[in-house]
Design a protein around this motif. Structure first.
Motif, PDB file in Angstrom:
ATOM      1  N   SER A 167       0.680  -1.258  -0.037  1.00 25.06           N
ATOM      2  CA  SER A 167      -0.110   0.049   0.040  1.00 25.06           C
ATOM      3  C   SER A 167       0.921   1.147  -0.006  1.00 25.06           C
ATOM      4  O   SER A 167       1.544   1.403   0.766  1.00 25.06           O
ATOM      5  CB  SER A 167      -1.022   0.049   1.112  1.00 25.06           C
ATOM      6  N   ILE A 168       0.656   1.726  -0.741  1.00 23.20           N
ATOM      7  CA  ILE A 168       1.497   3.513  -1.094  1.00 23.20           C
ATOM      8  C   ILE A 168       0.630   4.564  -0.676  1.00 23.20           C
ATOM      9  O   ILE A 168      -0.639   4.432  -0.549  1.00 23.20           O
ATOM     10  CB  ILE A 168       1.758   3.535  -2.560  1.00 23.20           C
ATOM     11  N   GLU A 169       1.338   5.431   0.251  1.00 20.42           N
ATOM     12  CA  GLU A 169       0.713   6.270   0.791  1.00 20.42           C
ATOM     13  C   GLU A 169       1.226   7.728   0.171  1.00 20.42           C
ATOM     14  O   GLU A 169       1.880   8.748   0.751  1.00 20.42           O
ATOM     15  CB  GLU A 169       1.143   6.402   2.273  1.00 20.42           C
ATOM     16  N   SER A 172       2.219  11.225   2.211  1.00 21.89           N
ATOM     17  CA  SER A 172       2.926  10.854   3.394  1.00 21.89           C
ATOM     18  C   SER A 172       4.456  11.548   3.392  1.00 21.89           C
ATOM     19  O   SER A 172       4.971  11.402   2.496  1.00 21.89           O
ATOM     20  CB  SER A 172       3.259   9.388   3.603  1.00 21.89           C
ATOM     21  N   GLN A 176       8.403   6.362   0.156  1.00 20.36           N
ATOM     22  CA  GLN A 176       7.633   5.157  -0.252  1.00 20.36           C
ATOM     23  C   GLN A 176       8.282   4.485  -1.285  1.00 20.36           C
ATOM     24  O   GLN A 176       8.349   3.271  -1.569  1.00 20.36           O
ATOM     25  CB  GLN A 176       6.256   5.714  -0.959  1.00 20.36           C
ATOM     26  N   ILE A 227       4.079  11.307  -3.801  1.00 19.53           N
ATOM     27  CA  ILE A 227       4.649  10.095  -3.449  1.00 19.53           C
ATOM     28  C   ILE A 227       6.284  10.263  -3.407  1.00 19.53           C
ATOM     29  O   ILE A 227       6.874  10.412  -4.169  1.00 19.53           O
ATOM     30  CB  ILE A 227       4.575   8.992  -4.606  1.00 19.53           C
ATOM     31  N   SER A 261       9.851   2.585   5.688  1.00 16.29           N
ATOM     32  CA  SER A 261       8.533   3.002   4.865  1.00 16.29           C
ATOM     33  C   SER A 261       8.614   2.680   3.364  1.00 16.29           C
ATOM     34  O   SER A 261       7.547   2.593   2.718  1.00 16.29           O
ATOM     35  CB  SER A 261       8.389   4.259   5.110  1.00 16.29           C
ATOM     36  N   LYS A 263       8.071   0.919   0.007  1.00 18.33           N
ATOM     37  CA  LYS A 263       7.825  -0.423  -0.550  1.00 18.33           C
ATOM     38  C   LYS A 263       8.200  -0.960  -1.872  1.00 18.33           C
ATOM     39  O   LYS A 263       7.989  -1.911  -1.933  1.00 18.33           O
ATOM     40  CB  LYS A 263       6.184  -0.023  -0.647  1.00 18.33           C
TER      41      LYS A 263
END
Length: 383
Positions: A167-169, A172, A176, A227, A261, A263
């Motif tokens: 799950s990418i945020e 944030s 990522q 991102i 964090s 991903k």
């Protein structure tokens, strides 16, 4: 005190001061290790002026310590590398790229000035690769996956259909995505033409023309979409090509330790397609009236337990392939699913992508980098 004795002491004091000054100047040239010796000389001047002068002369004749060579520009950001894992993978070449003939020699830099065609010029051929059909190819939305493994088509299709395994945020402040380059010195032609100079190795340490320039285009699109993306510009393949993947493994592990964090890890390369002796391919697609370099995702398959998370990587590859091909028809070649490693065990979002070939131009590759980044941002739900 007699006059002659007073004059002798005055002369000795003057000599000591002079010798001390000379010794201190010598120490400034020789560096900290010689300071103590210089003060010793100065203190000895009263006792033995002639010996002191000889010592100063010898100090002044010593070679100064060598200064450390200037380091190459540091990647930004670059965490402290973590120790290499004991299970680091053996060296692997990129999909179609042979290792340079001489990997330890200085890399000739391309020049932006138009070059005369040499008598032994090779041929650059332009190709556009379509999506595949038939038993080897498994559909994944608008794209396809070329299955070069022993897994059945149904097994590949089932794994590819699972959707993003992470799950990418967007928005944030935590990183990522990491973009890096195991073969950062790979580069392109700097002008569009139908020939190439055989002396051009297609490698460069200049960050403005090698793979780091393309990776920066991808990173810019992702960061613009909210991102947070880090871009490592370490030249893992210079000065030695051998061991590139071991070094990039250490780099990625260091980033993951510093930024848990993260991903997604994208290893951005350039292909080297040579269909016949003396030919180099420029793989192209026309996107919105501009020539782009075609791209190809490579996803490794497990081979004896080295990639336990390969199904998650394959699901990511299928989703990314579909995002690019549906948004920009013709941009992609089929995903290559094969028994490769490429450090893809480090996350469930680790993939290698080839941007063009060594017949493409830098501008074509940078344009593709922007398209790739935009499609990826859309897939991740960026702004």
């Amino acid at each position: 005190m007699g006059r002659s004795s007073w004059l002798r002491r005055l002369g000795a004091g003057a000599l000591a001061a002079g010798v001390g000054l000379l010794a201190w100047n010598a120490a400034e040239q020789l560096g900290p290790p010689s300071v103590t010796a210089s003060l010793t000389v100065a203190g000895a001047a009263l006792a033995d002026p002639a010996a002191a002068l000889e010592a100063v002369r010898q100090l002044a004749q010593e070679d100064p310590p060598a200064q450390p060579a200037a380091a190459e520009a540091a990647p930004s950001p670059q965490p402290t590398p973590a120790p290499a894992a004991a299970s680091a993978a053996p060296e692997q070449a990129a999909a179609s790229e042979p290792p340079p003939a001489v990997s330890e020699e200085p890399v000739p830099e391309p020049t932006a000035q138009p070059q005369p065609r040499p008598e032994n010029a090779g041929q650059i051929v332009t190709e556009h690769y379509e999506q595949g059909e038939g038993g080897l190819y498994i559909p994944c939305g608008a794209g396809t996956i070329k299955n070069c493994t022993s897994l059945s088509a149904s097994q590949v299709a089932q794994a590819a259909s699972q959707g993003l395994p992470f799950s990418i945020e967007p928005g944030s402040s935590e990183p990522q995505v990491l973009i890096m380059h195991t073969h950062a010195t790979e580069t392109y032609e700097l002008e569009e033409k139908d020939w190439y100079d055989p002396s051009f190795t297609c490698r460069s340490t200049d960050l403005s023309v090698n793979m780091t320039a393309v990776g920066e285009e991808i990173a810019n699109q992702l960061n613009a979409a909210g991102i947070v993306t880090l871009h490592d510009t370490t030249l893992h393949d210079y000065p030695s090509y051998n061991g590139s993947y071991e070094r990039s493994n250490e780099t990625v592990r260091a980033y993951l330790e510093q930024y848990p964090s993260i991903k997604v890890v994208l290893d951005v390369h350039r292909d080297a397609i040579e269909p016949a002796s003396g030919q180099r391919v420029s793989a192209v697609a026309e996107i919105d009236g501009q020539t782009a370099a075609q791209v190809m995702i490579i996803c490794g398959a497990d081979n004896g337990g080295n990639l336990p998370n390969f199904r998650q990587n394959l699901a990511f590859a299928a989703a990314w392939e579909n995002a690019m091909e549906s948004r920009y028809p013709g941009l992609t070649r089929p995903v290559l699913f094969d028994y490769r490693y490429y450090n893809q065990d480090l996350t469930t979002g680790s993939l290698l992508i080839e941007i063009g070939s060594h017949g493409n131009t830098l501008e074509q590759a940078k344009y593709s980098g922007r398209l790739v980044g935009q499609a990826l941002a859309a897939l991740f739900g960026g702004q």
